[in-house]
Enzyme design. Structure first.
Site, PDB file in Angstrom:
ATOM      1  N   GLY A 116      24.965  22.652   1.153  1.00 60.69           N
ATOM      2  CA  GLY A 116      24.792  21.923  -0.113  1.00 60.69           C
ATOM      3  C   GLY A 116      23.341  21.948  -0.550  1.00 60.69           C
ATOM      4  O   GLY A 116      23.023  22.251  -1.715  1.00 60.69           O
ATOM      5  N   ASP A 140      27.254  21.256  11.452  1.00 61.27           N
ATOM      6  CA  ASP A 140      28.565  21.783  11.047  1.00 61.27           C
ATOM      7  C   ASP A 140      28.656  23.309  11.213  1.00 61.27           C
ATOM      8  O   ASP A 140      29.749  23.867  11.285  1.00 61.27           O
ATOM      9  CB  ASP A 140      28.867  21.437   9.590  1.00 61.27           C
ATOM     10  CG  ASP A 140      28.796  19.943   9.316  1.00 61.27           C
ATOM     11  OD1 ASP A 140      28.931  19.165  10.279  1.00 61.27           O
ATOM     12  OD2 ASP A 140      28.595  19.559   8.149  1.00 61.27           O
ATOM     13  N   GLU A 235      36.860  15.899  12.398  1.00 62.00           N
ATOM     14  CA  GLU A 235      36.980  14.739  11.502  1.00 62.00           C
ATOM     15  C   GLU A 235      37.829  15.031  10.255  1.00 62.00           C
ATOM     16  O   GLU A 235      38.412  14.104   9.685  1.00 62.00           O
ATOM     17  CB  GLU A 235      35.591  14.234  11.087  1.00 62.00           C
ATOM     18  CG  GLU A 235      34.758  15.275  10.324  1.00 62.00           C
ATOM     19  CD  GLU A 235      33.379  14.772   9.922  1.00 62.00           C
ATOM     20  OE1 GLU A 235      33.045  13.611  10.184  1.00 62.00           O
ATOM     21  OE2 GLU A 235      32.630  15.569   9.321  1.00 62.00           O
ATOM     22  N   ARG A 276      43.849   6.910  24.302  1.00 59.08           N
ATOM     23  CA  ARG A 276      42.600   6.268  23.879  1.00 59.08           C
ATOM     24  C   ARG A 276      41.857   7.233  22.959  1.00 59.08           C
ATOM     25  O   ARG A 276      41.903   8.452  23.156  1.00 59.08           O
ATOM     26  CB  ARG A 276      41.703   5.933  25.063  1.00 59.08           C
ATOM     27  CG  ARG A 276      42.273   4.856  25.982  1.00 59.08           C
ATOM     28  CD  ARG A 276      42.294   3.487  25.306  1.00 59.08           C
ATOM     29  NE  ARG A 276      42.695   2.443  26.230  1.00 59.08           N
ATOM     30  CZ  ARG A 276      43.963   2.117  26.514  1.00 59.08           C
ATOM     31  NH1 ARG A 276      44.963   2.789  25.950  1.00 59.08           N
ATOM     32  NH2 ARG A 276      44.241   1.134  27.348  1.00 59.08           N
ATOM     33  N   HIS A 282      27.549  10.009  14.863  1.00 63.27           N
ATOM     34  CA  HIS A 282      26.184  10.511  14.637  1.00 63.27           C
ATOM     35  C   HIS A 282      25.427  10.801  15.924  1.00 63.27           C
ATOM     36  O   HIS A 282      24.329  11.371  15.859  1.00 63.27           O
ATOM     37  CB  HIS A 282      25.409   9.512  13.772  1.00 63.27           C
ATOM     38  CG  HIS A 282      25.938   9.440  12.380  1.00 63.27           C
ATOM     39  ND1 HIS A 282      27.066   8.723  12.055  1.00 63.27           N
ATOM     40  CD2 HIS A 282      25.522  10.025  11.239  1.00 63.27           C
ATOM     41  CE1 HIS A 282      27.315   8.872  10.772  1.00 63.27           C
ATOM     42  NE2 HIS A 282      26.398   9.661  10.247  1.00 63.27           N
TER      43      HIS A 282
END
Ligand code: F6P
Length: 359
Positions: A116, A140, A235, A276, A282
């Site tokens: 970006g 990433d 995620e 679990r 982060h």
């Protein structure tokens, strides 16, 4: 080249300070240039006076190479082309940013950013005629044009360490452990960490997962005689036909998050397993950079300065085929680099019998 600017932009990661150090060392020792560090990314260029400091060799006493974060500060909000106006809308403040760069009297600018940031900085450089060189960084690892970005290796090492901690407790309690990892729209961290950390299933955004297949994998592991299972979940992973999961930050922002919890709940329901969920978050961005990230950051920093000094601007340094390279920013396109499902890592995962979202 008399005066070089450097800034970090977008989410931080380990290795940024090593890259800044390499830029400063190369520019001063190699070209006798003055280096100006712009603070808080493009945000620092909106302030008057511009937020910047001269970076001298004396600053780099030995610790900086090892430190996480960025000594220059960074922002991953406030695109100058669509800057929040405080009334719910956005305004174009790119002219002010360019004016800030001109006030510094730079001959060239090195921007260390993710995909970006790279697009924003290229657009600014094109608009203002600023000689610009990009250095790709992001945990990433999704910047197009490079096989490796600064920060990725450290994030994977941290994720593998987490799996090393989860495995013995999973075995002790006969549990299924789901580990949610970052990565935005790409599954690079999850795939690499899952392979290196011995995961039984890796759920990545590139392959919407089949819950029945995942439940069957749990049964297959039990049939092999193992009493515990490790599931790695990116995620932005989502079930086939479903949507990604988002979480709201305390300040009101919205980010990917909660995918691991969704997987865990479904698995517990479908199989009766004791599940679990751990969200690493982060933690993946901080910490000391690994030797690989320090090496990559150093190689990228030196090469970026050499490009700027040679007038070869409008380019991004890159890692390709085991060596440093550079690529025209105009060739990068607008999409993040995602996991190649025919690539060696995906084939390795399948070869190891890891469930990759579908059979
Ligand atoms: O792009 C890096 C990254 O860490 C992503 O993996 C994650 O989705 C996002 O940034 C988190 O951003 P923030 O720092 O705004 O929480």
């Amino acid at each position: 080249m008399r005066k070089l600017g450097v800034l970090t932009s977008g989410g931080d990661c380990a290795g940024l300070n090593a890259a800044i150090r390499a830029v400063v060392k190369r520019a001063i020792s190699g070209y006798g240039a003055e280096v100006v560090g712009i603070l808080q990314g493009t945000r620092g260029l909106l302030d008057r006076p511009v937020k910047a400091r001269t970076l001298e060799l004396s600053l780099f006493t030995g610790e900086v190479l090892r430190q996480g974060g960025t000594m220059l500060g960074t922002v991953n909000t406030g695109d100058p082309f669509a800057f929040p106006d405080g009334k719910g809308g956005v305004i174009d403040r790119s002219g002010e940013v360019l004016d800030g760069i001109r006030k510094l009297g730079l001959d060239a600018l090195v921007g260390i950013g993710g995909d970006g940031s790279m697009r924003i900085l290229k657009r600014l450089a094109d608009q203002g005629g600023i000689p610009f060189v990009g250095i790709p960084k992001t945990i990433d690892n999704d910047v197009p044009g490079t096989e490796m970005c600064i920060g990725f290796h450290t994030a994977v090492a941290t994720a593998v360490e987490a799996l090393d901690c989860l495995q013995p407790t999973a075995a002790s309690h006969q549990r299924v452990m789901v580990l949610e990892l970052m990565g935005r729209d790409a599954g690079h961290i999850a795939l690499a960490a899952g392979i290196a950390g011995g995961a039984d299933a890796i759920l990545i955004p590139e392959v919407p997962y089949d819950m029945d297949g995942l439940a069957a994998k749990l049964k297959a592991v039990a049939a092999e005689g193992r009493n515990h299972v490790l599931v790695v979940c990116a995620e932005a992973a989502r079930e086939r036909g479903g949507d990604p999961t988002f979480k709201h930050d305390p300040g009101g922002g919205r980010h990917y998050g909660g995918a691991g919890q969704v997987v865990g709940e479904h698995l517990a329901k479908a199989t009766g397993a004791d599940v679990r969920v751990t969200v690493l978050g982060h933690v993946q961005r901080g910490g000391m950079p690994t030797s690989v990230d320090r090496m990559l950051a150093s190689v990228f920093g030196v090469h970026a300065v050499d490009l700027a000094a040679a007038g070869r601007t409008g380019r991004m340094v890159a890692w390709r085929g085991g060596d440093v390279a550079d690529v025209a920013l105009s060739e990068l396109g607008n999409d993040p680099r995602r996991v190649d499902l025919e690539g060696s890592q995906a084939r390795t995962a399948k070869g190891l019998g890891i469930f990759l979202g579908k059979d």
